[in-house]
Design an enzyme around this catalytic site. Structure first.
Site, PDB file in Angstrom:
ATOM      1  N   GLU A 104       0.290  -0.502   0.171  1.00 35.50           N
ATOM      2  CA  GLU A 104      -0.086  -0.015  -0.425  1.00 35.50           C
ATOM      3  C   GLU A 104       1.145   0.888   0.106  1.00 35.50           C
ATOM      4  O   GLU A 104       1.908   0.734   0.419  1.00 35.50           O
ATOM      5  CB  GLU A 104      -1.086   0.370   1.173  1.00 35.50           C
ATOM      6  CG  GLU A 104      -0.179   0.382   2.796  1.00 35.50           C
ATOM      7  CD  GLU A 104      -1.488   0.678   3.441  1.00 35.50           C
ATOM      8  OE1 GLU A 104      -1.427   1.533   4.199  1.00 35.50           O
ATOM      9  OE2 GLU A 104      -1.961  -0.203   4.074  1.00 35.50           O
ATOM     10  N   LYS A 122      -8.275  -3.757  10.226  1.00 37.51           N
ATOM     11  CA  LYS A 122      -6.986  -3.793  10.486  1.00 37.51           C
ATOM     12  C   LYS A 122      -7.037  -3.118  12.008  1.00 37.51           C
ATOM     13  O   LYS A 122      -7.843  -2.261  12.147  1.00 37.51           O
ATOM     14  CB  LYS A 122      -6.792  -2.315   9.667  1.00 37.51           C
ATOM     15  CG  LYS A 122      -5.596  -1.862   9.875  1.00 37.51           C
ATOM     16  CD  LYS A 122      -4.931  -0.226   9.462  1.00 37.51           C
ATOM     17  CE  LYS A 122      -4.110   0.320   9.663  1.00 37.51           C
ATOM     18  NZ  LYS A 122      -3.603   1.243   8.871  1.00 37.51           N
TER      19      LYS A 122
END
Length: 211
Positions: free
Chosen positions: A44, A133
């Site tokens: 990411e 997350k």
């Protein structure tokens, strides 16, 4: 939006999201092929990195083969639109933003929203998160993942923050479905020194622990 989509098959080969933050575009160009060669598959680019959207575009045009390329630190709907416009194949957020999650679900883009308490985590999952997350994972460590999974084993969890070479196995054994790793993975000194062979050896250590 990206023409090539997120591959769960690739992610499951090496269930780790490498977080690139505040790395120059020139260095990212060097890092991505090394990352892939080491056997890592998902990365990411955080939206608060200077030139983030250009880096995402470059990565998708030149390095997407064998890699999932996503956007991180997506806090608002505006961030999301910029990320998807750049082609991000998945989205990671540090906080729980319902609009961002719902928009990703509607568009079929995997989204990993950040949450911490059991209620936040369950809410994120209920909204359609692909994985939640757990951020920051530093303080409560692997035991927290185990505790969350006991009553809610359907959750897919991605502990992030404080995950390192030393404790990653403990997180996976506790039931983590993946790991988010930033500074511990993208070693600043190796990158600053342009020690690409050293960086590849460093990446390989993480890949071997996943295997």
């Amino acid at each position: 939006m990206s023409e090539s989509t997120f591959s769960w098959e690739l992610f499951n080969k090496a269930p780790l999201v490498g977080i690139i933050r505040n790395v120059s575009p020139e260095d990212v160009k060097k890092i991505l092929p090394i990352y892939r060669e080491a056997g890592l598959t998902t990365v990411e680019i955080t939206m608060n990195t200077p030139g983030a959207t250009d880096i995402i575009r470059y990565a998708l045009e030149n390095e997407h083969y064998g890699l999932n390329i996503g956007a991180g630190t997506v806090c608002t709907k505006e961030d999301l639109e910029l990320a998807l416009d750049a082609g991000a194949q998945f989205v990671v957020t540090p906080v729980l933003n319902k609009k961002v999650i719902k928009s990703c679900v509607k568009k079929g883009i995997p989204v990993f929203p950040g949450a911490y308490t059991p209620t936040e985590i369950f809410n994120a999952w209920s909204l359609g998160a692909s994985m939640v997350k757990i951020y920051p994972a530093t303080a409560l460590g692997p035991e927290y993942i185990k505790d969350l999974k006991a009553p809610m084993n359907q959750l897919k969890l991605l502990p992030t923050g404080g995950v390192s070479l030393e404790n990653m196995t403990a997180f996976l054994q506790a039931g983590a479905n993946g790991l988010g790793i930033g500074g511990q993975l993208f070693d600043k000194k190796l990158i600053h020194d342009k020690d690409w062979d050293g960086l590849k050896a460093h990446f390989l250590q993480f890949a071997q622990k996943l295997a």
